[in-house]
Design a protein around this motif. Structure first.
Motif, PDB file in Angstrom:
ATOM      1  N   ASP A 279       0.798  -1.232   0.000  1.00  0.00           N
ATOM      2  CA  ASP A 279       0.000   0.000   0.000  1.00  0.00           C
ATOM      3  C   ASP A 279       0.828   1.278   0.000  1.00  0.00           C
ATOM      4  O   ASP A 279       0.316   2.347  -0.279  1.00  0.00           O
ATOM      5  CB  ASP A 279      -0.945   0.000   1.206  1.00  0.00           C
ATOM      6  CG  ASP A 279      -2.079  -1.007   1.014  1.00  0.00           C
ATOM      7  OD1 ASP A 279      -2.289  -1.432  -0.141  1.00  0.00           O
ATOM      8  OD2 ASP A 279      -2.730  -1.371   2.007  1.00  0.00           O
ATOM      9  N   HIS A 280       2.110   1.162   0.324  1.00  0.00           N
ATOM     10  CA  HIS A 280       2.932   2.378   0.361  1.00  0.00           C
ATOM     11  C   HIS A 280       3.605   2.663  -0.982  1.00  0.00           C
ATOM     12  O   HIS A 280       4.301   3.655  -1.116  1.00  0.00           O
ATOM     13  CB  HIS A 280       3.971   2.283   1.480  1.00  0.00           C
ATOM     14  CG  HIS A 280       4.952   1.166   1.282  1.00  0.00           C
ATOM     15  ND1 HIS A 280       4.635  -0.159   1.497  1.00  0.00           N
ATOM     16  CD2 HIS A 280       6.232   1.172   0.881  1.00  0.00           C
ATOM     17  CE1 HIS A 280       5.679  -0.900   1.242  1.00  0.00           C
ATOM     18  NE2 HIS A 280       6.674  -0.122   0.866  1.00  0.00           N
ATOM     19  N   LEU A 281       3.399   1.793  -1.945  1.00  0.00           N
ATOM     20  CA  LEU A 281       4.009   2.010  -3.254  1.00  0.00           C
ATOM     21  C   LEU A 281       2.932   2.372  -4.285  1.00  0.00           C
ATOM     22  O   LEU A 281       1.840   1.817  -4.248  1.00  0.00           O
ATOM     23  CB  LEU A 281       4.728   0.740  -3.726  1.00  0.00           C
ATOM     24  CG  LEU A 281       5.961   0.298  -2.957  1.00  0.00           C
ATOM     25  CD1 LEU A 281       6.557  -0.952  -3.596  1.00  0.00           C
ATOM     26  CD2 LEU A 281       6.999   1.406  -2.904  1.00  0.00           C
TER      27      LEU A 281
ATOM     28  N   ALA B  40       4.885  -3.423 -11.256  1.00  0.00           N
ATOM     29  CA  ALA B  40       6.249  -3.811 -11.657  1.00  0.00           C
ATOM     30  C   ALA B  40       6.946  -4.673 -10.607  1.00  0.00           C
ATOM     31  O   ALA B  40       8.056  -5.153 -10.837  1.00  0.00           O
ATOM     32  CB  ALA B  40       7.075  -2.559 -11.920  1.00  0.00           C
ATOM     33  N   LEU B  41       6.303  -4.872  -9.473  1.00  0.00           N
ATOM     34  CA  LEU B  41       6.961  -5.571  -8.357  1.00  0.00           C
ATOM     35  C   LEU B  41       7.593  -6.925  -8.730  1.00  0.00           C
ATOM     36  O   LEU B  41       8.740  -7.187  -8.347  1.00  0.00           O
ATOM     37  CB  LEU B  41       5.956  -5.747  -7.204  1.00  0.00           C
ATOM     38  CG  LEU B  41       6.546  -5.924  -5.807  1.00  0.00           C
ATOM     39  CD1 LEU B  41       7.474  -4.772  -5.454  1.00  0.00           C
ATOM     40  CD2 LEU B  41       5.429  -6.039  -4.769  1.00  0.00           C
TER      41      LEU B  41
ATOM     42  N   ALA C 106      -4.014   6.854 -16.163  1.00  0.00           N
ATOM     43  CA  ALA C 106      -4.256   8.055 -15.359  1.00  0.00           C
ATOM     44  C   ALA C 106      -4.060   7.804 -13.866  1.00  0.00           C
ATOM     45  O   ALA C 106      -3.883   8.743 -13.092  1.00  0.00           O
ATOM     46  CB  ALA C 106      -5.667   8.581 -15.613  1.00  0.00           C
ATOM     47  N   ARG C 107      -4.096   6.527 -13.469  1.00  0.00           N
ATOM     48  CA  ARG C 107      -4.030   6.224 -12.034  1.00  0.00           C
ATOM     49  C   ARG C 107      -2.699   5.601 -11.636  1.00  0.00           C
ATOM     50  O   ARG C 107      -2.554   5.123 -10.501  1.00  0.00           O
ATOM     51  CB  ARG C 107      -5.170   5.266 -11.644  1.00  0.00           C
ATOM     52  CG  ARG C 107      -6.544   5.733 -12.040  1.00  0.00           C
ATOM     53  CD  ARG C 107      -6.978   6.958 -11.240  1.00  0.00           C
ATOM     54  NE  ARG C 107      -7.321   6.613  -9.869  1.00  0.00           N
ATOM     55  CZ  ARG C 107      -6.996   7.376  -8.818  1.00  0.00           C
ATOM     56  NH1 ARG C 107      -6.311   8.472  -9.004  1.00  0.00           N
ATOM     57  NH2 ARG C 107      -7.355   7.034  -7.607  1.00  0.00           N
ATOM     58  N   ALA C 108      -1.731   5.620 -12.533  1.00  0.00           N
ATOM     59  CA  ALA C 108      -0.479   4.899 -12.300  1.00  0.00           C
ATOM     60  C   ALA C 108       0.281   5.378 -11.068  1.00  0.00           C
ATOM     61  O   ALA C 108       0.977   4.614 -10.419  1.00  0.00           O
ATOM     62  CB  ALA C 108       0.422   5.001 -13.527  1.00  0.00           C
ATOM     63  N   ASP C 109       0.128   6.671 -10.727  1.00  0.00           N
ATOM     64  CA  ASP C 109       0.884   7.200  -9.586  1.00  0.00           C
ATOM     65  C   ASP C 109       0.090   7.189  -8.291  1.00  0.00           C
ATOM     66  O   ASP C 109       0.593   7.622  -7.251  1.00  0.00           O
ATOM     67  CB  ASP C 109       1.352   8.626  -9.897  1.00  0.00           C
ATOM     68  CG  ASP C 109       2.325   8.640 -11.070  1.00  0.00           C
ATOM     69  OD1 ASP C 109       3.097   7.661 -11.184  1.00  0.00           O
ATOM     70  OD2 ASP C 109       2.291   9.594 -11.856  1.00  0.00           O
ATOM     71  N   ALA C 110      -1.151   6.707  -8.358  1.00  0.00           N
ATOM     72  CA  ALA C 110      -1.969   6.650  -7.146  1.00  0.00           C
ATOM     73  C   ALA C 110      -1.481   5.508  -6.258  1.00  0.00           C
ATOM     74  O   ALA C 110      -0.770   4.602  -6.715  1.00  0.00           O
ATOM     75  CB  ALA C 110      -3.428   6.444  -7.523  1.00  0.00           C
ATOM     76  N   LEU C 111      -1.843   5.569  -4.980  1.00  0.00           N
ATOM     77  CA  LEU C 111      -1.531   4.459  -4.079  1.00  0.00           C
ATOM     78  C   LEU C 111      -2.696   3.468  -4.118  1.00  0.00           C
ATOM     79  O   LEU C 111      -3.844   3.870  -4.307  1.00  0.00           O
ATOM     80  CB  LEU C 111      -1.336   4.975  -2.651  1.00  0.00           C
ATOM     81  CG  LEU C 111      -0.122   5.887  -2.445  1.00  0.00           C
ATOM     82  CD1 LEU C 111      -0.079   6.400  -1.009  1.00  0.00           C
ATOM     83  CD2 LEU C 111       1.169   5.152  -2.785  1.00  0.00           C
TER      84      LEU C 111
END
Ligand code: ATP
Ligand code: MG
Lengths: 223, 225
Positions: free
Chosen positions: B91-93, B100-101, B128-133
């Protein structure tokens, strides 16, 4: 001078390991005794033993052999070689040094234990993250590496700060002096100042292995 | 690819699953259905060796799961893409890093793969949501992200646990289409779902076998599905 003194000097001259030997003059003997008996001491009338100063070479001489030869050539002569007096001091110093090593050993062991504990609780706190990493195919080595890196860096910085403070403290210790007491004159000289630099390195190595072992042990319980 | 032979499992003393026999042949498409609590998720956990069978055998890529070393399990998981029912994100990434993990942990996050990542994020419609947590995503977005993560390593097998659990019918069909597409590219697919409509929709597109867990047993579902 009496025959005995000559005999002693002859023996000494032939003894390997003796650099020089010299009988003290009466004036010198008087000077030595003056503090106790005053300047008026009639040295000639008193049965004061003749002192012979012996300076040994760096290799030293065989004290037991010399003693035997003196006993044969000059039966009244006594060899007083000071090591008798020094021995308990040397022993105490050796023991002090040993205690130092034991203390260093204890500190290292407790450092390892502390780091193992800290790493263990960090691993426990991150259990969920580790589980996810395992699920997406992380090998133990990868997971352990992340923890090991963090704890090794911390130990390195911590030890470096501690070492710095310690070296400043040592530099501020009083210098050795003639009227100095037992503990003065502790400190580093020249290249010895490099020794403390081993402390952070050692702490880093200990942290590396302690964390690594703790991490692999914690991971073993998680599929 | 993955093979169960008379495998059994129980969380406590009572067995939950018994005599499970299943073979996921390369390129096959399976559905796994059954009532809630029947053990679908548990069966999938056996398939990627999160659980070991209490009896019988589970084989991953010709290796007996019980005998696999920990690193063998990790390597097998790199070849199995799993969409977890509860997604299992960090959840912090950010979403992109979560997707990509599997690359990150297998030290394969190189230039090539990074371009692939962009493409994949677009493919599941999450650019559009790639940088969301992850906690900031809707249920459907989470499931699409989970699917993207499951396929990023180009796995041989995809195991999807209720991949359409939280999404509307239209999105369900889109996700199904993605999975069918992957199957047509040669991947082995198994979808656990209790959504029978989804299974019917799939059967029009792909030759799928439907397995049913009930009463701790596994059976081939009837032709009514
Ligand atoms: N870790 C666990 N410990 C104990 N019991 C568990 C555990 N996980 C699941 N169970 C139990 O095992 C049974 C099967 O669970 P499972 O998650 O496999 O069912 P499912 O078929 O996936 O259900 P759903 O359709 O609701 O996802 C349930 O009764 C559940 O309560
Ligand atoms: Mg389930």
């Amino acid at each position: 001078m009496e025959a005995q003194t000559w005999a002693v000097l002859t023996v000494l001259e032939q003894t390997p390991g003796v650099d020089s030997a010299r009988a003290l003059t009466e004036d010198e003997q008087r000077a030595l005794l003056e503090p106790w008996f005053g300047p008026e001491l009639p040295v000639d009338d008193l049965p004061i033993p003749r002192l012979v100063e012996v300076v040994e070479t760096t290799e030293g001489y065989d004290a037991e052999g010399l003693r035997q030869r003196l006993a044969a050539e000059a039966p009244g002569a006594v060899l007083d070689d000071h090591t008798r007096w020094r021995r308990p001091l040397v022993e105490a110093a050796t023991r002090l040094r040993l205690m130092g090593w034991v203390a260093i050993g204890l500190i290292l062991a407790s450092t390892a234990a502390l780091i193992t504990l800290a790493a263990g609780s960090a691993l426990a706190a991150n259990q969920q993250i580790i589980r996810v990493l395992r699920l997406v195919g992380a090998q133990d080595n990868y997971i352990a590496r992340a923890f090991v890196r963090r704890f090794t860096l911390r130990a390195l910085t911590g030890a470096a700060i501690g070492t710095g403070a310690g070296m400043i403290a040592v530099a501020l210790l009083p210098r050795a002096s003639t009227e100095g007491a037992f503990l003065t004159g502790l400190g580093f000289a020249g290249l010895h100042w490099l020794w403390p630099l081993a402390v952070p390195i050692l702490a880093g190595v200990i942290a590396f292995w302690a964390t690594r072992i703790a991490a692999f042990r914690a991971l073993r319980d998680l599929r | 690819m993955i093979e169960l032979q008379d495998a059994a499992y129980g969380y406590g003393a009572d067995p939950l699953l018994s005599d499970m026999s299943l073979r996921l042949a390369p390129g096959s498409f399976h559905f796994l259905t059954g009532p809630s609590g029947a053990g679908k998720t548990t069966l999938l956990k056996l398939c990627y060796a999160e659980l070991l069978p209490t009896a019988g055998s589970v084989r991953l890529f010709e290796q007996e799961a019980k005998e696999m070393a920990r690193d063998d399990v990790a390597r097998a998981r790199q070849r199995i893409g799993v969409v977890h029912q509860d997604c299992q994100f960090l959840d912090h990434l950010p979403v992109a890093e979560n997707i990509a993990l599997p690359l990150t942990v297998s030290d394969r996050k190189t230039g090539d793969e990074a371009a692939n990542l962009e493409e994949l994020i677009a493919w599941v419609g999450l650019r559009a949501r790639a940088d969301a947590l992850p906690p900031e995503l809707s249920g459907g977005e989470r499931q699409r992200a989970a699917l993207a993560r499951a396929v990023i390593m180009d796995p041989d097998v995809i195991l999807a646990d209720e991949p359409t659990g939280n999404v509307d019918w239209e999105m369900s069909l889109r996700l199904l289409t993605l999975l069918i597409e992957l199957n047509k590219m040669g991947k082995t697919v198994l979808i656990a779902t209790h959504d029978l409509a989804l299974i019917r929709a799939a059967k029009a597109e792909v030759a799928a076998r439907v397995l049913r867990i009930g009463g701790g047993r596994l059976q081939l579902a009837g032709a009514d599905l």
